[in-house]
Design a protein around this motif. Structure first.
Motif, PDB file in Angstrom:
ATOM      1  N   GLU A   1      11.422  -3.188  -4.051  1.00 59.40           N
ATOM      2  CA  GLU A   1      12.553  -2.433  -3.516  1.00 59.40           C
ATOM      3  C   GLU A   1      13.660  -3.333  -2.973  1.00 59.40           C
ATOM      4  O   GLU A   1      14.716  -2.830  -2.561  1.00 59.40           O
ATOM      5  N   HIS A   2      13.449  -4.632  -2.969  1.00 60.26           N
ATOM      6  CA  HIS A   2      14.372  -5.544  -2.296  1.00 60.26           C
ATOM      7  C   HIS A   2      15.720  -5.621  -3.019  1.00 60.26           C
ATOM      8  O   HIS A   2      15.795  -5.590  -4.247  1.00 60.26           O
ATOM      9  N   GLU A   3      16.804  -5.741  -2.230  1.00 59.37           N
ATOM     10  CA  GLU A   3      18.150  -5.739  -2.804  1.00 59.37           C
ATOM     11  C   GLU A   3      18.423  -6.944  -3.698  1.00 59.37           C
ATOM     12  O   GLU A   3      19.287  -6.889  -4.576  1.00 59.37           O
ATOM     13  N   HIS A   4      17.735  -8.054  -3.475  1.00 60.05           N
ATOM     14  CA  HIS A   4      17.903  -9.251  -4.313  1.00 60.05           C
ATOM     15  C   HIS A   4      16.687  -9.408  -5.229  1.00 60.05           C
ATOM     16  O   HIS A   4      16.109 -10.487  -5.325  1.00 60.05           O
ATOM     17  N   GLU A   5      16.320  -8.370  -5.905  1.00 61.14           N
ATOM     18  CA  GLU A   5      15.080  -8.364  -6.686  1.00 61.14           C
ATOM     19  C   GLU A   5      14.998  -9.528  -7.667  1.00 61.14           C
ATOM     20  O   GLU A   5      13.926 -10.105  -7.886  1.00 61.14           O
ATOM     21  N   GLU A   6      16.131  -9.941  -8.228  1.00 55.97           N
ATOM     22  CA  GLU A   6      16.122 -11.026  -9.212  1.00 55.97           C
ATOM     23  C   GLU A   6      15.880 -12.391  -8.570  1.00 55.97           C
ATOM     24  O   GLU A   6      15.598 -13.369  -9.271  1.00 55.97           O
ATOM     25  N   MET A   7      15.955 -12.475  -7.248  1.00 56.52           N
ATOM     26  CA  MET A   7      15.750 -13.738  -6.544  1.00 56.52           C
ATOM     27  C   MET A   7      14.409 -13.793  -5.830  1.00 56.52           C
ATOM     28  O   MET A   7      14.138 -14.712  -5.066  1.00 56.52           O
ATOM     29  N   VAL A   8      13.565 -12.797  -6.059  1.00 54.70           N
ATOM     30  CA  VAL A   8      12.246 -12.758  -5.430  1.00 54.70           C
ATOM     31  C   VAL A   8      11.291 -13.667  -6.198  1.00 54.70           C
ATOM     32  O   VAL A   8      11.212 -13.623  -7.420  1.00 54.70           O
ATOM     33  N   MET A   9      10.568 -14.524  -5.456  1.00 56.03           N
ATOM     34  CA  MET A   9       9.667 -15.509  -6.061  1.00 56.03           C
ATOM     35  C   MET A   9       8.278 -15.400  -5.448  1.00 56.03           C
ATOM     36  O   MET A   9       8.119 -14.981  -4.299  1.00 56.03           O
ATOM     37  N   ALA A  10       7.278 -15.801  -6.209  1.00 55.80           N
ATOM     38  CA  ALA A  10       5.899 -15.736  -5.736  1.00 55.80           C
ATOM     39  C   ALA A  10       5.688 -16.648  -4.528  1.00 55.80           C
ATOM     40  O   ALA A  10       6.191 -17.770  -4.476  1.00 55.80           O
ATOM     41  N   LEU A  11       4.946 -16.153  -3.560  1.00 54.10           N
ATOM     42  CA  LEU A  11       4.586 -16.919  -2.369  1.00 54.10           C
ATOM     43  C   LEU A  11       3.235 -17.571  -2.655  1.00 54.10           C
ATOM     44  O   LEU A  11       2.226 -16.878  -2.812  1.00 54.10           O
ATOM     45  N   VAL A  12       3.197 -18.890  -2.768  1.00 51.70           N
ATOM     46  CA  VAL A  12       1.993 -19.598  -3.204  1.00 51.70           C
ATOM     47  C   VAL A  12       1.673 -20.746  -2.252  1.00 51.70           C
ATOM     48  O   VAL A  12       2.491 -21.125  -1.407  1.00 51.70           O
ATOM     49  N   ASN A  13       0.494 -21.320  -2.429  1.00 54.65           N
ATOM     50  CA  ASN A  13       0.009 -22.380  -1.550  1.00 54.65           C
ATOM     51  C   ASN A  13       0.574 -23.736  -1.976  1.00 54.65           C
ATOM     52  O   ASN A  13      -0.116 -24.570  -2.546  1.00 54.65           O
ATOM     53  N   SER A  14       1.852 -23.940  -1.677  1.00 53.61           N
ATOM     54  CA  SER A  14       2.532 -25.171  -2.075  1.00 53.61           C
ATOM     55  C   SER A  14       3.776 -25.370  -1.223  1.00 53.61           C
ATOM     56  O   SER A  14       4.475 -24.407  -0.910  1.00 53.61           O
TER      57      SER A  14
END
Length: 235
Positions: free
Chosen positions: A206-219
């Motif tokens: 639902e986020h307004e910047h959907e194209e800029m959403v990235m996976a949150l990973v252990n790095s």
């Protein structure tokens, strides 16, 4: 973005410690000693093996405890760090050790270029207490610090140049909207609007910047450039 927890589990016995506690535990872990005895019974070549601690240079809770073959090269370490933490777009990288720079490609620094990583065996420069820095990507740069904790003589624990002994435990932060465990982050909010924005699956959609959403990973490279997570082991 909030950092992950700074505890990790020993891969030999499974016990959980803080980063510094692992440095003290690993030399005396009975299960590690059993693994070393098993390795010493193989036909692998006996050599100096180095215990390394790598971490994000900016103090977040990402860390690795590694054992590296002395006959391996800095290029082996570069490739390992890329696989487990950093690789996204084939960027350049370099180590800096005691004022000297070691590059992964010729001509990187013009007339002042350093030695190539693949020409330097770590046994020629590593010793306990040595600290080195590492950079990946000279645009959106990830910076690491690496310390040589200890050295031992023996046979490697696996067929690979580097063996993972411990890694920080990843504890997802809370979703900025609802408080559920977050699995995504918005790089637009973080880097251009300077706002914390970690999102669960539902609110990422639902986020307004959907194209800029990235996976949150252990790095430590989470949210940077095109990074979407580590390679599959073994590294």
């Amino acid at each position: 973005m909030s950092g992950p927890q700074t505890r990790g589990s020993c891969v030999f016995c499974g016990r959980e410690f803080a980063k510094g506690g692992l440095s003290r535990h690993l030399p005396t872990c009975p299960k590690r000693q059993e693994a070393q005895a098993t390795a010493d019974a193989t036909k692998r070549q006996r050599q100096t093996l180095y215990h390394l601690q790598a971490q994000d240079a900016w103090g977040a809770g990402y860390f690795l405890h590694l054992e590296m073959r002395g006959k391996a090269t800095l290029k082996d370490l570069d490739e390992y760090l890329r696989a487990i933490w950093l690789e996204c777009c084939g960027h350049l990288s370099s180590f800096k050790i005691a004022g000297a720079r070691y590059d992964n490609t010729a001509g990187l620094w013009g007339e002042n270029e350093g030695p190539l990583m693949n020409a330097v065996k770590v046994s020629s420069i590593f010793q306990p207490g040595l600290e080195l820095s590492y950079e990946y990507d000279f645009g959106t740069t990830s910076e690491l610090t690496i310390k040589v904790i200890a050295a031992r003589e023996g046979k490697p624990l696996s067929e690979h140049p580097i063996f993972l002994m411990a890694r920080n435990k990843f504890e997802p932060p809370a979703c900025s909207v609802c408080g559920a465990p977050a699995t995504w982050l918005c790089s637009e909010c973080m880097y251009h609007e300077d706002e914390k924005c970690e999102l669960c699956d539902e609110h990422a959609q639902e986020h307004e910047h959907e194209e800029m959403v990235m996976a949150l990973v252990n790095s430590p490279r989470t949210g940077m450039c095109g990074y979407d997570g580590p390679a599959e082991p073994p590294y």
